[in-house]
Design a protein around this motif. Sequence first.
Motif, PDB file in Angstrom:
ATOM      1  N   MET A   1       0.833  -1.206   0.000  1.00  0.00           N
ATOM      2  CA  MET A   1       0.000   0.000   0.000  1.00  0.00           C
ATOM      3  C   MET A   1       0.865   1.252   0.000  1.00  0.00           C
ATOM      4  SD  MET A   1      -2.746   1.365   2.844  1.00  0.00           S
ATOM      5  CE  MET A   1      -4.168   0.543   2.154  1.00  0.00           C
ATOM      6  N   LYS A   2       0.381   2.271  -0.724  1.00  0.00           N
ATOM      7  CA  LYS A   2       1.038   3.566  -0.703  1.00  0.00           C
ATOM      8  C   LYS A   2       0.108   4.581  -0.043  1.00  0.00           C
ATOM      9  CE  LYS A   2       3.890   2.838  -4.808  1.00  0.00           C
ATOM     10  NZ  LYS A   2       4.172   3.253  -6.199  1.00  0.00           N
ATOM     11  N   ILE A   3       0.704   5.461   0.748  1.00  0.00           N
ATOM     12  CA  ILE A   3      -0.059   6.553   1.365  1.00  0.00           C
ATOM     13  C   ILE A   3       0.194   7.807   0.548  1.00  0.00           C
ATOM     14  CG2 ILE A   3      -0.505   7.860   3.468  1.00  0.00           C
ATOM     15  CD1 ILE A   3      -1.032   4.832   3.706  1.00  0.00           C
ATOM     16  N   LEU A   4      -0.872   8.461   0.107  1.00  0.00           N
ATOM     17  CA  LEU A   4      -0.765   9.713  -0.640  1.00  0.00           C
ATOM     18  C   LEU A   4      -1.286  10.840   0.248  1.00  0.00           C
ATOM     19  CD1 LEU A   4      -0.725   7.501  -2.888  1.00  0.00           C
ATOM     20  CD2 LEU A   4      -1.982   9.111  -4.342  1.00  0.00           C
ATOM     21  N   LYS A   5      -0.451  11.861   0.429  1.00  0.00           N
ATOM     22  CA  LYS A   5      -0.885  13.005   1.227  1.00  0.00           C
ATOM     23  C   LYS A   5      -0.960  14.231   0.330  1.00  0.00           C
ATOM     24  CE  LYS A   5      -0.323  16.800   3.837  1.00  0.00           C
ATOM     25  NZ  LYS A   5       0.266  18.115   3.495  1.00  0.00           N
ATOM     26  N   PHE A   6      -2.091  14.958   0.388  1.00  0.00           N
ATOM     27  CA  PHE A   6      -2.273  16.147  -0.437  1.00  0.00           C
ATOM     28  C   PHE A   6      -2.379  17.382   0.447  1.00  0.00           C
ATOM     29  CE2 PHE A   6      -3.822  12.735  -3.154  1.00  0.00           C
ATOM     30  CZ  PHE A   6      -3.171  13.030  -4.349  1.00  0.00           C
ATOM     31  N   VAL A  28      -6.019   4.256  -9.027  1.00  0.00           N
ATOM     32  CA  VAL A  28      -7.015   3.198  -8.820  1.00  0.00           C
ATOM     33  C   VAL A  28      -7.170   2.365 -10.091  1.00  0.00           C
ATOM     34  CG1 VAL A  28      -9.459   2.730  -8.400  1.00  0.00           C
ATOM     35  CG2 VAL A  28      -8.235   4.401  -6.990  1.00  0.00           C
ATOM     36  N   ASN A  29      -7.247   3.042 -11.233  1.00  0.00           N
ATOM     37  CA  ASN A  29      -7.410   2.342 -12.515  1.00  0.00           C
ATOM     38  C   ASN A  29      -6.214   1.469 -12.850  1.00  0.00           C
ATOM     39  OD1 ASN A  29      -9.926   3.493 -12.853  1.00  0.00           O
ATOM     40  ND2 ASN A  29      -9.188   5.168 -14.133  1.00  0.00           N
ATOM     41  N   GLN A  30      -5.038   1.860 -12.321  1.00  0.00           N
ATOM     42  CA  GLN A  30      -3.837   1.059 -12.546  1.00  0.00           C
ATOM     43  C   GLN A  30      -3.690  -0.068 -11.521  1.00  0.00           C
ATOM     44  OE1 GLN A  30      -0.613   3.921 -12.577  1.00  0.00           O
ATOM     45  NE2 GLN A  30      -1.570   5.097 -14.235  1.00  0.00           N
ATOM     46  N   GLY A  31      -4.669  -0.205 -10.642  1.00  0.00           N
ATOM     47  CA  GLY A  31      -4.676  -1.286  -9.683  1.00  0.00           C
ATOM     48  C   GLY A  31      -3.839  -1.058  -8.444  1.00  0.00           C
ATOM     49  N   GLU A  32      -3.412   0.186  -8.212  1.00  0.00           N
ATOM     50  CA  GLU A  32      -2.606   0.470  -7.020  1.00  0.00           C
ATOM     51  C   GLU A  32      -3.499   0.512  -5.780  1.00  0.00           C
ATOM     52  OE1 GLU A  32       0.434   3.449  -6.991  1.00  0.00           O
ATOM     53  OE2 GLU A  32       0.450   3.606  -9.190  1.00  0.00           O
ATOM     54  N   GLN A  33      -2.954  -0.007  -4.681  1.00  0.00           N
ATOM     55  CA  GLN A  33      -3.667   0.044  -3.405  1.00  0.00           C
ATOM     56  C   GLN A  33      -3.178   1.293  -2.673  1.00  0.00           C
ATOM     57  OE1 GLN A  33      -3.111  -3.315  -0.816  1.00  0.00           O
ATOM     58  NE2 GLN A  33      -5.090  -3.017   0.184  1.00  0.00           N
ATOM     59  N   ILE A  34      -4.077   2.224  -2.418  1.00  0.00           N
ATOM     60  CA  ILE A  34      -3.687   3.516  -1.853  1.00  0.00           C
ATOM     61  C   ILE A  34      -4.633   3.941  -0.739  1.00  0.00           C
ATOM     62  CG2 ILE A  34      -2.560   4.368  -3.952  1.00  0.00           C
ATOM     63  CD1 ILE A  34      -5.141   5.918  -4.598  1.00  0.00           C
ATOM     64  N   ALA A  35      -4.120   4.797   0.136  1.00  0.00           N
ATOM     65  CA  ALA A  35      -4.938   5.524   1.115  1.00  0.00           C
ATOM     66  C   ALA A  35      -4.537   6.991   1.024  1.00  0.00           C
ATOM     67  CB  ALA A  35      -4.714   4.989   2.516  1.00  0.00           C
ATOM     68  N   ILE A  36      -5.489   7.868   1.252  1.00  0.00           N
ATOM     69  CA  ILE A  36      -5.263   9.304   1.052  1.00  0.00           C
ATOM     70  C   ILE A  36      -5.352  10.027   2.401  1.00  0.00           C
ATOM     71  CG2 ILE A  36      -5.972  11.345  -0.253  1.00  0.00           C
ATOM     72  CD1 ILE A  36      -5.254   8.845  -1.990  1.00  0.00           C
ATOM     73  N   VAL A  37      -4.371  10.893   2.661  1.00  0.00           N
ATOM     74  CA  VAL A  37      -4.417  11.785   3.827  1.00  0.00           C
ATOM     75  C   VAL A  37      -4.507  13.214   3.295  1.00  0.00           C
ATOM     76  CG1 VAL A  37      -3.217  12.625   5.879  1.00  0.00           C
ATOM     77  CG2 VAL A  37      -3.081  10.199   5.264  1.00  0.00           C
ATOM     78  N   VAL A 176      -8.477  10.005   4.556  1.00  0.00           N
ATOM     79  CA  VAL A 176      -8.185  10.168   5.974  1.00  0.00           C
ATOM     80  C   VAL A 176      -7.921  11.642   6.301  1.00  0.00           C
ATOM     81  CG1 VAL A 176      -6.663   9.416   7.849  1.00  0.00           C
ATOM     82  CG2 VAL A 176      -7.135   7.867   5.931  1.00  0.00           C
ATOM     83  N   THR A 177      -8.508  12.119   7.372  1.00  0.00           N
ATOM     84  CA  THR A 177      -8.258  13.497   7.807  1.00  0.00           C
ATOM     85  C   THR A 177      -6.879  13.609   8.445  1.00  0.00           C
ATOM     86  OG1 THR A 177      -9.334  12.997   9.909  1.00  0.00           O
ATOM     87  CG2 THR A 177     -10.687  14.031   8.215  1.00  0.00           C
ATOM     88  N   GLY A 178      -6.078  14.531   7.971  1.00  0.00           N
ATOM     89  CA  GLY A 178      -4.794  14.796   8.596  1.00  0.00           C
ATOM     90  C   GLY A 178      -4.953  15.749   9.767  1.00  0.00           C
ATOM     91  N   GLY A 195       0.694  19.459  10.716  1.00  0.00           N
ATOM     92  CA  GLY A 195       0.489  18.156  11.320  1.00  0.00           C
ATOM     93  C   GLY A 195      -0.087  17.112  10.378  1.00  0.00           C
ATOM     94  N   SER A 196      -0.624  17.520   9.230  1.00  0.00           N
ATOM     95  CA  SER A 196      -1.143  16.538   8.276  1.00  0.00           C
ATOM     96  C   SER A 196      -0.021  15.653   7.742  1.00  0.00           C
ATOM     97  CB  SER A 196      -1.865  17.241   7.124  1.00  0.00           C
ATOM     98  OG  SER A 196      -3.055  17.840   7.576  1.00  0.00           O
ATOM     99  N   ASN A 197       1.162  16.233   7.571  1.00  0.00           N
ATOM    100  CA  ASN A 197       2.317  15.423   7.164  1.00  0.00           C
ATOM    101  C   ASN A 197       2.621  14.370   8.227  1.00  0.00           C
ATOM    102  OD1 ASN A 197       2.764  16.785   4.766  1.00  0.00           O
ATOM    103  ND2 ASN A 197       4.128  18.273   5.699  1.00  0.00           N
ATOM    104  N   TYR A 198       2.513  14.781   9.479  1.00  0.00           N
ATOM    105  CA  TYR A 198       2.789  13.873  10.592  1.00  0.00           C
ATOM    106  C   TYR A 198       1.768  12.731  10.599  1.00  0.00           C
ATOM    107  CZ  TYR A 198       4.136  12.563  15.396  1.00  0.00           C
ATOM    108  OH  TYR A 198       4.583  11.898  16.503  1.00  0.00           O
ATOM    109  N   THR A 199       0.481  13.074  10.415  1.00  0.00           N
ATOM    110  CA  THR A 199      -0.556  12.051  10.334  1.00  0.00           C
ATOM    111  C   THR A 199      -0.225  11.032   9.247  1.00  0.00           C
ATOM    112  OG1 THR A 199      -2.247  13.650  11.023  1.00  0.00           O
ATOM    113  CG2 THR A 199      -3.021  11.629   9.959  1.00  0.00           C
ATOM    114  N   ALA A 200       0.165  11.541   8.080  1.00  0.00           N
ATOM    115  CA  ALA A 200       0.458  10.648   6.956  1.00  0.00           C
ATOM    116  C   ALA A 200       1.607   9.702   7.281  1.00  0.00           C
ATOM    117  CB  ALA A 200       0.779  11.476   5.715  1.00  0.00           C
ATOM    118  N   SER A 201       2.648  10.211   7.934  1.00  0.00           N
ATOM    119  CA  SER A 201       3.795   9.352   8.255  1.00  0.00           C
ATOM    120  C   SER A 201       3.435   8.336   9.338  1.00  0.00           C
ATOM    121  CB  SER A 201       4.997  10.193   8.684  1.00  0.00           C
ATOM    122  OG  SER A 201       4.777  10.841   9.908  1.00  0.00           O
TER     123      SER A 201
END
Length: 804
Positions: A1-6, A28-37, A176-178, A195-201
């Motif tokens: 899984m990859k975590i993407l933070k915006f 998603v279309n490329q089949g990657e498993q991701i979570a978003i912060v 996910v809320t950062g 702190g959103s960066n911290y949440t993501a890490s």
Amino acid sequence: MKILKFGGKSLSNGDGINKVVTIITDKVNQGEQIAIVVSARGNATDELEEILDIASKNGDYKPLFEDFKKYQQDDYQEVDLSEEFNVLEKLFEGVSLIGDYSNKIKDQILSKGELLSAKLLTAILVENGINARFADTRELIKTDSKFGDAQPLEQISKKNVINYFKQNNGTTVNIVTGFIGSNNNNDTTTLGRNGSNYTASLIANYLNADELQNYTHVDGIYTANPDLVLDAKKIDHLTFNEANELANFGATILHAKTIIPLLEKNIPLRILNTFNHENKGTLITSNSNKEGIKTLSVLENVSLVNLEGRGLLGKTGVDARIFRVMGDNDISVSIISQGSSERGIGLVVAADKATKAMIELEKEFENDFYSKDVNKITVTDNVSVISIIGQDLSTFHKPYTALIKNKIVPILFNNTVTGKNVSLVVKKSQLNKALNVIHGEIFGVSKKINIAIFGHGLVGGTLINQILESAATIEKRKDIKLNVFAIANSSNVLLNKNGVTPNWKNEIQNNGFSYTIDDVIAYANEHHLENLIAIDNTASATFVENYIPLAESSFDLISSNKVANTLSYSFYKKLRKVLADNQKSYLYETNVGAGLPLIDTIKLLHLSGENITKIKGVFSGTLSYLFNNFSAKDASFSEILKEAIDNGYTEPDPREDLCGNDVGRKLLILARELDLQNEFEEVDIQNLIPEHLREGDVSDFLNKLTEFDPIYAKIKEEQKPNHVLRYIGELSGDLQNDKGNLEVKLVSVPSDTALGGLKGSDSFFEIYTESYGDRPIVIQGAGAGSAVTARGVFGDILRLSDKG
């Protein structure tokens, strides 16, 4: 899984959030498993804090709150955000009634930015066919009760996150809320700014993610801030240790706490650009691909606390006493080092903590004052810290010597225990130059600067002569060779790869030929000319169309032409995207204040995070001369106007000055420097010309100048005593939103004010900021004239080419 933070800019209305949706959909279309912060959208956190502050003072916060809601809802009316809006409304009402608030209440309010962001993005993704699910980290990240800067409770938080993702994973994309969590009483807490960066890490750590991708508005981490160092280059790879040094020394793209959770699990961090997501960004891992200096980082908004005394040197326990005082008063020390005196100790602390540090140290060392072991404790404001990440002390003499040669003497410096990072404290006024000197010495800049000048009228011709007259001195003094290889007007161009001569006027008449911009670009490519600069000294609205092909062809841009910065906001952003994509610079200091350092000052203030609240002043040297003299002399308006015309202060058609459009354009340029999205049509301009004189030819107009007299005599007479007339531009309103209020108008001001005391044809600017309060930064000086403007353009050339 990859975590993407915006980040907030990535999620801003329009292009930002659309790009985010595209990135997520593609993965998603490329089949990657991701979570978003996600962070709060746009400037939501700052806006909520401002509304809260106004409400606590019983101010009228409701218009700002309505603007906030409008921005957050934007075009997505079908998304239900009423729960957050209703809670905010009640909280603001309560704060307004009580006239105060706690940190606990503040955390509840600030948390809504991330909640709104995550809910909206979830809804948009679902609408686009993505199986997205909203995840509230208040139910996952448990913290202590230090509101405003809460610390996560690792074991329970990790358990919560793992269990949640076990239940809601597979094809689900969790949004996910950062930034936010909750304590054991389920009270909302926040993890501190960024702190959103911290949440993501933390999420990446708990889930053993393959990679954390941090999407921002830049292509990655650079060798220095590209806004301050024009030839800064993107870094492809950094180690966690190097990134941690960057975070500790002011790199806002990273949060200092972000690195540790990733380092524990050896999870790579990649810094990417939402708006250029095909760029591979900067990868941060445990392993270094090579030794050496990586980047320059800057720490601003700091002050230097100095302790001086004969008894400090060699005296045991002094450092312990100092740090005890700092710890007891919650004051973090960035650097402690031997000061400029061998009997001194210097401490770098946050600027807003400096006075407190001085007072508390004076209490601690009170007895030492009596014994004269301590002579004085002082604070030096307006300093900055430059950290050279990867600098070995064995080669530090090179950038240090370069600084000394440029008359920049560091106030103090220190190095880390590893000996691989060196930090310098310099005067803030010298920061920009110091960065360029160090960067040029470390990373190298070619000596030869090849310049194409378009427009050789009054300003352009003066500039060419200034360059040719100064070239030998500059080469001798700065080791920079300025080579003007092209001079052009609207029809003809003169090309010489070895540089034009002082006889260029005759040469362009005899040897000039018809051209297109492609001919100049092709010539530069054919002769392998490096470090290209294109200078626009025209007033042409059509020439600015060449800026994009020039930037795409490796030209940096300098302009005294205001048109490019006052066309539609879409062109303004498009040009800057092209510049960013091609890593080119665009300088235009002369657009507003001729030779005055106005734009540069505003850029530095804005870049440092200073909240500029208002800008006003006299933008036109012509109209400055007109009203300064009309107010001071017992003469008619037409007499003063004719005097200005005869002295060459006006355009050939004075109506171009009197209509106010030029001032309006200058005001718009400053607004856009603050990231405001105003259009020229939104500038409220008071036209000084009576309606019946606005049309017709110039000669007819010049014969009717006396028709101004009764109008302006009446205005002058109706002023209060000891008042004078000034024609000003003013930028005001909530400058943290997308648009400000831009007005150009004739005002009457007391003669004993700084604005009222203006003389001659000087321009005058007041910059009001949050930090300076009611005491504005004032910039005043010659604001018109071909020599002054040309010298300002020359200054921009040297800024681009100076290697220290």
